[in-house]
Motif scaffolding. Structure first.
Motif, PDB file in Angstrom:
ATOM      1  N   MET A  24       3.394  10.596 -10.551  1.00 31.65           N
ATOM      2  CA  MET A  24       4.346  10.460  -9.443  1.00 31.65           C
ATOM      3  C   MET A  24       3.865   9.460  -8.395  1.00 31.65           C
ATOM      4  O   MET A  24       4.671   8.835  -7.695  1.00 31.65           O
ATOM      5  N   PHE A  25       2.561   9.302  -8.266  1.00 30.64           N
ATOM      6  CA  PHE A  25       1.974   8.414  -7.261  1.00 30.64           C
ATOM      7  C   PHE A  25       2.575   7.019  -7.320  1.00 30.64           C
ATOM      8  O   PHE A  25       2.826   6.388  -6.289  1.00 30.64           O
ATOM      9  N   TRP A  26       2.841   6.538  -8.535  1.00 26.07           N
ATOM     10  CA  TRP A  26       3.348   5.175  -8.696  1.00 26.07           C
ATOM     11  C   TRP A  26       4.800   5.053  -8.285  1.00 26.07           C
ATOM     12  O   TRP A  26       5.278   3.958  -7.976  1.00 26.07           O
ATOM     13  N   ILE A  27       5.518   6.158  -8.248  1.00 26.36           N
ATOM     14  CA  ILE A  27       6.907   6.137  -7.792  1.00 26.36           C
ATOM     15  C   ILE A  27       6.968   6.185  -6.267  1.00 26.36           C
ATOM     16  O   ILE A  27       7.867   5.610  -5.647  1.00 26.36           O
ATOM     17  N   LEU A  28       5.998   6.860  -5.655  1.00 25.48           N
ATOM     18  CA  LEU A  28       6.025   7.091  -4.212  1.00 25.48           C
ATOM     19  C   LEU A  28       5.627   5.868  -3.389  1.00 25.48           C
ATOM     20  O   LEU A  28       5.779   5.875  -2.171  1.00 25.48           O
ATOM     21  N   GLY A  29       5.119   4.836  -4.036  1.00 22.14           N
ATOM     22  CA  GLY A  29       4.698   3.642  -3.311  1.00 22.14           C
ATOM     23  C   GLY A  29       3.456   3.001  -3.884  1.00 22.14           C
ATOM     24  O   GLY A  29       3.103   1.875  -3.519  1.00 22.14           O
ATOM     25  N   GLY A  30       2.770   3.712  -4.795  1.00 19.44           N
ATOM     26  CA  GLY A  30       1.559   3.179  -5.389  1.00 19.44           C
ATOM     27  C   GLY A  30       1.778   1.880  -6.144  1.00 19.44           C
ATOM     28  O   GLY A  30       0.874   1.052  -6.262  1.00 19.44           O
ATOM     29  N   GLU A  31       3.015   1.689  -6.661  1.00 19.43           N
ATOM     30  CA  GLU A  31       3.305   0.479  -7.429  1.00 19.43           C
ATOM     31  C   GLU A  31       3.256  -0.787  -6.580  1.00 19.43           C
ATOM     32  O   GLU A  31       3.185  -1.911  -7.104  1.00 19.43           O
ATOM     33  N   LYS A  32       3.268  -0.622  -5.232  1.00 22.77           N
ATOM     34  CA  LYS A  32       3.248  -1.784  -4.337  1.00 22.77           C
ATOM     35  C   LYS A  32       1.827  -2.260  -4.003  1.00 22.77           C
ATOM     36  O   LYS A  32       1.661  -3.314  -3.388  1.00 22.77           O
ATOM     37  N   ILE A  33       0.834  -1.495  -4.419  1.00 19.28           N
ATOM     38  CA  ILE A  33      -0.548  -1.814  -4.054  1.00 19.28           C
ATOM     39  C   ILE A  33      -0.993  -3.153  -4.627  1.00 19.28           C
ATOM     40  O   ILE A  33      -1.598  -3.978  -3.938  1.00 19.28           O
ATOM     41  N   PHE A  34      -0.696  -3.396  -5.897  1.00 16.57           N
ATOM     42  CA  PHE A  34      -1.205  -4.600  -6.548  1.00 16.57           C
ATOM     43  C   PHE A  34      -0.598  -5.871  -5.959  1.00 16.57           C
ATOM     44  O   PHE A  34      -1.286  -6.885  -5.798  1.00 16.57           O
ATOM     45  N   ALA A  35       0.696  -5.813  -5.643  1.00 15.09           N
ATOM     46  CA  ALA A  35       1.335  -6.979  -5.020  1.00 15.09           C
ATOM     47  C   ALA A  35       0.707  -7.256  -3.661  1.00 15.09           C
ATOM     48  O   ALA A  35       0.474  -8.415  -3.288  1.00 15.09           O
ATOM     49  N   ALA A  36       0.416  -6.174  -2.907  1.00 14.41           N
ATOM     50  CA  ALA A  36      -0.215  -6.330  -1.588  1.00 14.41           C
ATOM     51  C   ALA A  36      -1.634  -6.873  -1.722  1.00 14.41           C
ATOM     52  O   ALA A  36      -2.073  -7.710  -0.919  1.00 14.41           O
ATOM     53  N   LEU A  37      -2.362  -6.436  -2.746  1.00 13.26           N
ATOM     54  CA  LEU A  37      -3.717  -6.942  -2.964  1.00 13.26           C
ATOM     55  C   LEU A  37      -3.695  -8.422  -3.355  1.00 13.26           C
ATOM     56  O   LEU A  37      -4.600  -9.183  -2.995  1.00 13.26           O
ATOM     57  N   PHE A  38      -2.662  -8.829  -4.088  1.00 13.60           N
ATOM     58  CA  PHE A  38      -2.546 -10.245  -4.441  1.00 13.60           C
ATOM     59  C   PHE A  38      -2.330 -11.099  -3.190  1.00 13.60           C
ATOM     60  O   PHE A  38      -2.926 -12.168  -3.034  1.00 13.60           O
ATOM     61  N   ILE A  39      -1.485 -10.599  -2.290  1.00 14.00           N
ATOM     62  CA  ILE A  39      -1.257 -11.323  -1.038  1.00 14.00           C
ATOM     63  C   ILE A  39      -2.554 -11.423  -0.242  1.00 14.00           C
ATOM     64  O   ILE A  39      -2.860 -12.457   0.362  1.00 14.00           O
ATOM     65  N   LEU A  40      -3.346 -10.355  -0.252  1.00 15.47           N
ATOM     66  CA  LEU A  40      -4.589 -10.322   0.514  1.00 15.47           C
ATOM     67  C   LEU A  40      -5.659 -11.228  -0.090  1.00 15.47           C
ATOM     68  O   LEU A  40      -6.352 -11.946   0.636  1.00 15.47           O
ATOM     69  N   THR A  41      -5.799 -11.211  -1.419  1.00 14.92           N
ATOM     70  CA  THR A  41      -6.923 -11.903  -2.056  1.00 14.92           C
ATOM     71  C   THR A  41      -6.531 -13.182  -2.787  1.00 14.92           C
ATOM     72  O   THR A  41      -7.373 -14.055  -2.984  1.00 14.92           O
ATOM     73  N   GLY A  42      -5.284 -13.246  -3.243  1.00 12.68           N
ATOM     74  CA  GLY A  42      -4.860 -14.409  -4.017  1.00 12.68           C
ATOM     75  C   GLY A  42      -5.347 -14.397  -5.452  1.00 12.68           C
ATOM     76  O   GLY A  42      -5.116 -15.343  -6.213  1.00 12.68           O
ATOM     77  N   TRP A  43      -6.016 -13.313  -5.878  1.00 13.38           N
ATOM     78  CA  TRP A  43      -6.543 -13.225  -7.238  1.00 13.38           C
ATOM     79  C   TRP A  43      -5.407 -12.955  -8.219  1.00 13.38           C
ATOM     80  O   TRP A  43      -4.634 -12.007  -8.064  1.00 13.38           O
TER      81      TRP A  43
END
Length: 378
Positions: A24-43
């Protein structure tokens, strides 16, 4: 003199709540973490990971495609931990079970309609403009059919049923011509699924597609996800007999076998979530078994429940928080509570902080419910 049945003790697994919560974690907002990390790091690796938090366009498979079938599988696991036959009971005694099962079926289906029209838009007045097919509706149907099989048939019959449903569904979609069409057309508008949804499904389909991803026909193979969960639950229930770590190896091995069979079948019957193809069932069952084996080993056998507390509180009230993810504007709540902290961060950090804020407000509510032992299930 009336014979009474000794009910098996229902085993409560922390790993079951933890795995359900991870799902359920990925439905509640967890799926947005990777996109946010890409914005932060550019990796670019984060971009690849973000791609796994999106559904496949048609044929194919991503991690996000596993979320729904894993939930159905876990419903079966819970059932399999204490399976019981009731067909030997007088009908008057069975009526109580049937009434509860029907109540759960219709409540979940009704909540599914409510979820479809969340965010304050309201359920349309025109009944033909309502989307009746839903995630919760499919969970309800798969669970209901599965529990009827568990209550009335032997393990052997359940295994035969699971195999027959997968093979029968493959034969129908690939070898039986669609009225006005042809056999084996697995395009969105050319399948039996599309024909059934267009002719028999009331209301509208998802995004007015020809095939609804939670349409009528694809409920049939979804029953197998629940049945495979039952088989896994029965195995865990006998862990003391087989040995707990040996049980983990059995689950893991069965998962690898299911994955191999699913991807082999993919060559002639593509893995497809919207059609819920038989190969998709085997692939998702494979991953479900592997995740169950891993969580059972780490959370229950190694006794690490405290480290999985966020997942456990999500899993303990999964239906409530799933409904709330549609009916409550959590982004607004998160902005109201943590907006100052988020805005204080640099521009690159703000997307990630916003995700943490969104998850935090939901976890705080779930923590409050869990500590007060308010566990709401249907």
């Amino acid at each position: 003199m009336t014979n009474t049945e000794t009910k098996p003790q229902k085993r409560r697994l922390a790993s079951l709540d933890a795995l359900r919560g991870m799902d359920m974690f990925w439905i509640l907002g967890g799926e947005k973490i990777f996109a946010a990390l890409f914005i932060l790091t550019g990796w670019t690796g984060w971009q690849v990971a973000h791609g796994q938090t999106l559904h496949s366009n048609w044929h194919g498979f991503t991690f996000y495609d596993l979320i729904f079938p894993l939930f159905i599988f876990l419903a079966g696991v819970a059932m399999g931990l204490s399976p019981k036959r009731i067909d030997h009971l007088p009908f008057q005694e069975r009526r109580v079970y049937y009434a509860k099962a029907l109540k759960r079926l219709f409540l979940l289906a009704g909540f599914g309609v409510l979820y479809n029209h969340g965010w304050g838009t309201g359920i349309p007045f025109n009944l033909e403009e309502i989307r009746y097919a839903s995630v919760l509706g499919r969970i309800a149907i798969a669970w209901f059919v599965c529990v009827m099989l568990v209550w009335h048939t032997s393990l052997r019959t359940q295994i035969i049923t699971a195999v027959s449903l997968l093979i029968g569904y493959w034969l129908l979609l690939c070898f039986v011509p669609v009225p006005g069409g042809q056999a084996g057309d697995l395009t969105m508008a050319g399948t039996w699924n599309a024909w059934v949804d267009q002719h028999l499904l009331p209301g509208i389909t998802y995004q007015n597609r020809a095939t609804d991803p939670e349409g009528l026909l694809s409920n049939v193979p979804a029953v197998v996800n629940a049945l495979m969960g039952v088989f896994a639950g029965r195995l865990i229930a006998k862990a003391n007999q087989f040995g707990e770590w040996k049980t983990v190896s059995y689950l893991f091995g069965a998962g690898l076998t299911s994955l191999a069979l699913g991807w082999a079948w993919n060559m002639v019957f593509p893995v497809n979530k919207d059609l819920w193809t038989s190969s998709f069932v085997l692939v998702t069952v494979g991953w479900s078994l592997i995740f169950l084996a891993s969580f059972y080993a780490v959370v229950d056998l190694l006794n690490t429940q405290k480290y999985f507390y966020p997942f456990i509180i999500i899993g303990a009230n999964s239906i409530v928080i799933y409904l709330a993810s549609s009916l409550v504007q959590w982004e607004y709540v998160a902005q109201s509570v943590f907006g100052g902290l988020v805005n204080a961060g640099s521009e690159a950090w703000q997307p990630l902080l916003a995700v943490f804020a969104l998850l935090a407000v939901q976890l705080l509510v779930l923590h409050w419910l869990y500590k007060r032992k308010i566990l709401i299930s249907v």
